[in-house]
Design an enzyme around this catalytic site. Structure first.
Site, PDB file in Angstrom:
ATOM      1  N   HIS A  79      -9.438   1.609  -0.049  1.00 38.63           N
ATOM      2  CA  HIS A  79      -9.227   2.410   1.162  1.00 38.63           C
ATOM      3  C   HIS A  79     -10.546   2.318   1.924  1.00 38.63           C
ATOM      4  CE1 HIS A  79      -5.717   4.134  -0.787  1.00 38.63           C
ATOM      5  NE2 HIS A  79      -5.446   4.844   0.286  1.00 38.63           N
ATOM      6  N   GLN A 115      -9.537   9.185  -5.490  1.00 41.20           N
ATOM      7  CA  GLN A 115      -9.246   9.831  -4.198  1.00 41.20           C
ATOM      8  C   GLN A 115     -10.417  10.656  -3.665  1.00 41.20           C
ATOM      9  OE1 GLN A 115      -5.952  10.577  -1.981  1.00 41.20           O
ATOM     10  NE2 GLN A 115      -7.920  10.772  -0.936  1.00 41.20           N
ATOM     11  N   ASP A 175       2.132   3.193   2.941  1.00 44.20           N
ATOM     12  CA  ASP A 175       1.189   4.262   2.614  1.00 44.20           C
ATOM     13  C   ASP A 175       1.874   5.525   2.097  1.00 44.20           C
ATOM     14  OD1 ASP A 175      -1.298   5.352   2.229  1.00 44.20           O
ATOM     15  OD2 ASP A 175      -1.812   5.568   4.343  1.00 44.20           O
ATOM     16  N   HIS A 235       1.491   5.432  -2.073  1.00 44.11           N
ATOM     17  CA  HIS A 235       1.010   6.497  -2.970  1.00 44.11           C
ATOM     18  C   HIS A 235       2.215   7.099  -3.676  1.00 44.11           C
ATOM     19  CE1 HIS A 235      -3.206   6.568  -1.536  1.00 44.11           C
ATOM     20  NE2 HIS A 235      -2.629   6.032  -0.470  1.00 44.11           N
ATOM     21  N   GLU A 250     -11.226   4.412   6.608  1.00 42.55           N
ATOM     22  CA  GLU A 250     -10.056   5.095   7.184  1.00 42.55           C
ATOM     23  C   GLU A 250     -10.560   6.306   7.956  1.00 42.55           C
ATOM     24  OE1 GLU A 250      -7.155   6.608   4.435  1.00 42.55           O
ATOM     25  OE2 GLU A 250      -5.660   6.950   6.008  1.00 42.55           O
ATOM     26  N   TRP A 291       0.574  13.830   3.541  1.00 49.26           N
ATOM     27  CA  TRP A 291       0.011  13.168   4.724  1.00 49.26           C
ATOM     28  C   TRP A 291       1.054  12.782   5.756  1.00 49.26           C
ATOM     29  CZ3 TRP A 291      -1.331  11.990  -0.346  1.00 49.26           C
ATOM     30  CH2 TRP A 291      -2.614  12.369  -0.723  1.00 49.26           C
ATOM     31  N   HIS A 295       0.843  -1.207   0.000  1.00 52.92           N
ATOM     32  CA  HIS A 295       0.000   0.000   0.000  1.00 52.92           C
ATOM     33  C   HIS A 295       0.875   1.253   0.000  1.00 52.92           C
ATOM     34  CE1 HIS A 295      -3.938   2.036   1.028  1.00 52.92           C
ATOM     35  NE2 HIS A 295      -3.052   3.022   1.069  1.00 52.92           N
TER      36      HIS A 295
HETATM   37 FE   FE2 Z   1      -3.489   5.114   1.273  1.00 54.12          FE
END
Ligand code: FE2
Length: 422
Positions: free
Chosen positions: A209, A151, A308, A58, A212, A314, A56
């Site tokens: 996802h 997203q 992630d 991005h 979350e 993030w 996982h």
């Molecule tokens: Fe993610």
């Protein structure tokens, strides 16, 4: 005559064995192989593992920390909003270049396969174009798997659904979604039905996802389990994050976990990110926001650790080291029994490989010749030290080397160097 011979390493299961490589395959795994080899790697006393796998990530956003500005609140929602600006500013070339740099880091840490969620929200789909180009550029040494990830939600914009389909038509490998970010619970559930039907029709895996959030009533994983079974997708579906499960009512979870097990859904918590982003609305006590890892594993549910984010809207840290990820997961999930610590190492190698469906993975005859030599003695020691990757072999080629992590000492009456192994 072999191309590479890795001598005397200790495998994760404790066996001491040599590994002979010819072309891109492992030709033999046995004690004391004596044949000639073009290159010999002395791994005696060191841990030799199959490569790390990240299920996982991005990649389209990685190494963009501070662009277009910092995430001041540190929340998931400000991160999403910042990324919403950046994805329209970043060029394809910039995203490819950042991705290549990250893949260099990954290779240096023995991380040789990554599943990355690619944002399909903007109509220009520059993110998809960039990640397809990157997948091709790194394919000789790193396996990149792409997930079509809406997203901003499948239904929150007029073209959200079309763009997922366009991305899949362009060659993206996996169907993604974000049900808890749709406008309503009903839309979230509908998005899962829709996405699972798309995956079933195209014969693709699914990675969502899912939930979350700290909201204990975010229960989309239940719908995902139902649709997985209805459409016969067992073994092809992953639920990423599942953080709401941390806050759910215990009775409800006792009903939910068997449903997830029946549906053969894999879980991918992302401990570095979950511990940083969840619980932001709490005062004290603050929730951890990590899903129920040990409880799922006790029921036979496959659980891997994902990374992630690295240096993006993030998350302001990260090193491409899956041992950092496992280290954090081990702490937050309190997996401190020796068997549980060892399992955390397996989760970032074999389990993650299984979750993303990697073929020909592992230290066995006939598998792809990809491995990592670590400056550690055992998987648990590797987790404790997060040590140097002395050598990384990908598909039959040595692709990275690092020096040992010994430190020189200048102390009266003490040794002149220290190696922090057990
Ligand atoms: Fe993610």
């Amino acid at each position: 005559m072999f191309d590479i011979l890795v001598k005397g390493g200790t495998l994760p299961d404790g066996r001491v064995a040599d590994i002979a490589i010819k072309g891109d395959r492992i030709a033999e795994v046995a004690p004391d192989i004596t044949a000639e080899a073009g290159e010999t790697i002395d791994a005696s006393g060191d841990l030799v593992s199959p490569p790390f796998v990240d299920p996982h990530f991005h990649m389209d956003a990685t190494l963009s920390y501070g662009l277009p500005r910092l995430n001041a609140s540190g929340t998931l929602l400000e991160g999403i909003s910042l990324w919403g600006e950046l994805r329209d500013l970043a060029t394809v070339d910039e995203m490819v270049e950042r991705g290549l740099r990250y893949c260099d880091w990954a290779v240096s840490m023995g991380l040789l396969a990554i599943r990355t969620h690619v944002d399909t929200t903007p109509d220009h789909l520059n993110t998809v174009t960039a990640m397809l180009e990157l997948r091709d550029k790194v394919k000789d040494y790193l396996d990149l798997q792409l997930v079509a990830f809406p997203q901003d939600g499948l239904y929150r914009s007029a073209t959200g659904r079309d763009n997922v389909l366009r991305a899949l038509d362009m060659g993206v490998d996996v169907v993604g979604g974000i049900p808890h970010f749709e406008r309503t619970m009903t839309d979230g559930a509908a998005s899962l039905t829709d996405l699972c039907e798309i995956a079933a029709a195209r014969g693709l895996p699914v990675d969502i996802h899912c939930d979350e959030t700290d909201d204990p009533l975010s229960r989309h994983i239940e719908t995902l389990a139902f649709e997985t079974q209805r459409l016969g997708l067992q073994g092809r579906v992953a639920g990423s994050h599942l953080t709401s499960m941390h806050s759910m009512d215990n009775y409800y979870v006792s009903k939910l976990l068997p449903l997830i097990a029946e549906a053969e859904i894999a879980a991918i918590p992302n401990p570095l990110i979950n511990i940083v982003l969840q619980g932001r609305h709490d005062t004290y006590p603050k929730r951890r926001g990590l899903t129920r890892v040990k409880e799922m594993q006790a029921l036979g549910i496959t659980v891997g650790w994902g990374q992630d984010c690295v240096l993006d809207p993030w998350y302001s840290l990260g090193t491409a080291d899956m041992l950092d990820v496992a280290f954090m997961g081990m702490h937050v999930a309190q997996m401190t029994h020796p068997d549980e610590m060892a399992r955390c190492f397996t989760m970032v190698t074999e389990t993650n490989a299984q979750i993303i469906g990697l073929r020909d993975y592992g230290l066995l005859k006939g598998a792809l010749a990809s491995l990592v030599v670590l400056d550690a003695t055992t998987p648990v020691d590797a987790l404790r030290l997060r040590p140097a990757r002395l050598a990384v072999v990908s598909k039959g080629r040595v692709v990275a080397r690092s020096p040992r992590g010994d430190a020189g000492l200048s102390l009266p009456g003490r040794p002149d160097s220290v190696r922090r192994r057990r």
